[in-house]
Design an enzyme around this catalytic site. Structure first.
Site, PDB file in Angstrom:
ATOM      1  N   LYS A 215       0.823  -1.200   0.000  1.00 48.60           N
ATOM      2  CA  LYS A 215       0.000   0.000   0.000  1.00 48.60           C
ATOM      3  C   LYS A 215       0.869   1.267   0.000  1.00 48.60           C
ATOM      4  CE  LYS A 215      -4.028  -2.181   0.577  1.00 48.60           C
ATOM      5  NZ  LYS A 215      -3.758  -3.615   0.781  1.00 48.60           N
TER       6      LYS A 215
HETATM    7  C1  LIG Z   1      -4.536  -4.792   0.520  1.00 51.65           C
HETATM    8  C2  LIG Z   1      -3.745  -6.018   0.472  1.00 51.65           C
HETATM    9  C3  LIG Z   1      -3.996  -7.023  -0.479  1.00 51.65           C
HETATM   10  C4  LIG Z   1      -5.156  -6.949  -1.440  1.00 51.65           C
HETATM   11  O1  LIG Z   1      -5.033  -5.915  -2.380  1.00 51.65           O
HETATM   12  P1  LIG Z   1      -6.314  -5.381  -3.178  1.00 51.65           P
HETATM   13  O2  LIG Z   1      -5.853  -4.219  -3.944  1.00 51.65           O
HETATM   14  O3  LIG Z   1      -7.315  -4.988  -2.092  1.00 51.65           O
HETATM   15  O4  LIG Z   1      -6.840  -6.486  -3.993  1.00 51.65           O
HETATM   16  C5  LIG Z   1      -3.145  -8.114  -0.527  1.00 51.65           C
HETATM   17  N1  LIG Z   1      -2.112  -8.238   0.338  1.00 51.65           N
HETATM   18  C6  LIG Z   1      -1.840  -7.306   1.270  1.00 51.65           C
HETATM   19  C7  LIG Z   1      -0.707  -7.518   2.198  1.00 51.65           C
HETATM   20  C8  LIG Z   1      -2.637  -6.167   1.372  1.00 51.65           C
HETATM   21  O5  LIG Z   1      -2.372  -5.229   2.288  1.00 51.65           O
END
Ligand SMILES: *Cc1c(COP(=O)(O)O)cnc(C)c1O
Length: 462
Positions: free
Chosen positions: A112
């Site tokens: 993120k």
């Molecule tokens: C948010 C997240 C995901 C999923 O990503 P999306 O964009 O919501 O599909 C997968 N792995 C981790 C560690 C995350 O923080």
């Protein structure tokens, strides 16, 4: 480049307006008016760029020069200056036909950070330029919250409120969010699950008076800028793997919750990146797996799993993909989303389903399979996967034909999810930034799962 809504009732708007609108004012999601397609010659030139240079080149395609070049350059370089790896998102070989794209070298140890550190810079820039108050409101299954808070804590003109599901995030995720002491940060710990948090956020954004009077801004992947920033590492990873192996095309395996990250991969493909299959990896919350395999999009019962950031049933970004696979027909999307609201499901079949299956593979990884995958790669390759990345690798292994290289996205550092790692008797060394969290005092407010309670807290905070 202008932006429009998947539901067709937002006039064409510019980049900064789209960034600030977040969720489309008609309840739809914003998408580019026309996806920019990159020529083979440009791709050839991009091969040699650094991560930051590539980000700049891609962002410029969407930003219409709305931010002067020197300013944008500074925003991009500042966004990635906090990353611990000079490559920002390095690629590692796990075996001949399987590479890992490490996306967890940012300040909060999950992917993120890649979009949110940039969005934090961009919100701060816009607040200053337009002399505006910006109130970021978001829901998190654990990682978005920590990253968004890290990006804007203590910044002037900005307040941030994050809803997380009480008791359903990992200890480290909770600490990363709640040990921040700045007064412009509010953490609401909500009785409910992530879907409840996300639904409330969408309701508040859909209330246009509330949104305007409270200066709401979005950091969830309903915001197109998240998606745009995440397309960069698909390009970057492809160039690194192509340079090492001579591959002309690669597939990607993507641990998926809200369909944001994998949609960025889809967009990169539409922009001209030579991508084979996009493999959608889920945990037991496998609504998206069932969609790809059967054409039925219907939430099931919520399950708490070893990969809590993917414990999501209703995937926000699914609407963006649906829009493209239905031939960019906004009227059709309005009908389908209305039907989803009333009947609780969307069903597609025939040629449309065939198209989905040609583009995507899908695999729902069960709990034991996730743990077995972590153990296997720790033993065989000496590489400790976090449970989300393990879902991606398990799905990649299932789809592997040996014919094409699969790049599997490593979305978090294992230290964030020691609850799962402990279960397989692996003792891991925590990075210092993570061990330090356990000593710090926490600040958060517990609220029941009603919209009124959330609104009460918000109004008091803003
Ligand atoms: C948010 C997240 C995901 C999923 O990503 P999306 O964009 O919501 O599909 C997968 N792995 C981790 C560690 C995350 O923080």
């Amino acid at each position: 480049m202008k932006f429009k809504s998947t539901r067709g009732n937002v006039g064409k708007i510019g980049f900064i307006d789209a960034f600030m609108m977040g969720l489309g004012d008609d309840g739809g999601l914003l998408v580019p008016d026309e996806i920019p397609v990159v020529s083979t010659e440009t791709l050839e030139k991009w091969r040699e760029l650094s991560y930051q240079e590539l980000a700049l080149a891609i962002f410029e395609l969407y930003m219409n020069g709305e931010i002067p070049e020197q300013d944008l350059k500074k925003l991009v370089y500042d966004s990635y200056a906090t990353f611990r790896d000079p490559a920002v998102t390095p690629v590692r070989k796990l075996k001949d036909d399987l590479y890992l794209l490490e996306l967890f070298h940012g300040p909060t140890f999950a992917f993120k950070d890649i979009a949110l550190q940039f969005m934090g810079q961009l919100y701060t820039y816009v607040a200053k330029q337009q002399n505006k108050q910006i109130h970021i409101l978001g829901a998190t299954s654990g990682d978005t919250g920590a990253s968004a808070i890290e990006g804007v804590k203590g910044k002037e003109g900005i307040k941030i409120c994050i809803l997380h599901p009480h008791g359903k995030v990992s200890k480290v995720q909770e600490l990363q969010m709640t040990t921040v002491q700045d007064d412009n940060v509010l953490n609401l710990s909500v009785d409910g699950n992530f879907d409840d948090c996300q639904r409330m956020i969408k309701e508040l954004f859909a209330d246009l008076d509330f949104k305007a009077s409270n200066h709401l801004a979005a950091i969830n992947s309903i915001n197109f800028v998240r998606i745009m920033a995440q397309t960069v590492y698909y390009f970057y990873a492809y160039f690194q793997v192509a340079k090492q192996t001579g591959a002309k095309q690669v597939s990607f395996s993507v641990p998926t919750g809200n369909f944001g990250d994998i949609f960025a991969g889809y967009l990169a493909k539409r922009m001209g990146l030579p991508v084979g299959k996009l493999i959608l990896a889920t945990n037991e919350n496998n609504i998206l797996e069932r969609f790809v395999l059967e054409g039925v999009y219907k939430p099931g019962d919520f399950r708490s799993t070893y990969s809590p950031s993917m414990d999501i049933q209703v995937a926000s970004n699914f609407e963006r993909y649906l829009y493209y696979v239905q031939g960019e027909d906004a009227a059709q999307i309005r009908t389908l989303m209305e039907q989803f609201k009333t009947a609780g499901e969307i069903v597609i079949a025939g040629e449309t389903l065939a198209k989905v299956q040609q583009e995507f593979g899908a695999h729902g990884v069960q709990g034991q399979e996730c743990l077995d995958t972590i153990k296997h790669y720790d033993t065989v390759s000496g590489y400790l996967l976090d449970p989300h990345s393990a879902c991606g690798v398990a799905a990649a292994d299932k789809y592997s034909s040996g014919q094409e290289i699969i790049v599997s996205l490593a979305t978090a550092h294992p230290a964030k999810f020691n609850e799962a790692i402990k279960l397989i008797d692996i003792e891991q060394q925590f990075p210092e930034q993570i061990s330090a969290l356990f000593e710090k005092p926490q600040r958060q407010t517990r609220v029941d799962g009603s919209l009124q309670s959330v609104v009460r807290e918000l109004v008091a905070f803003y």
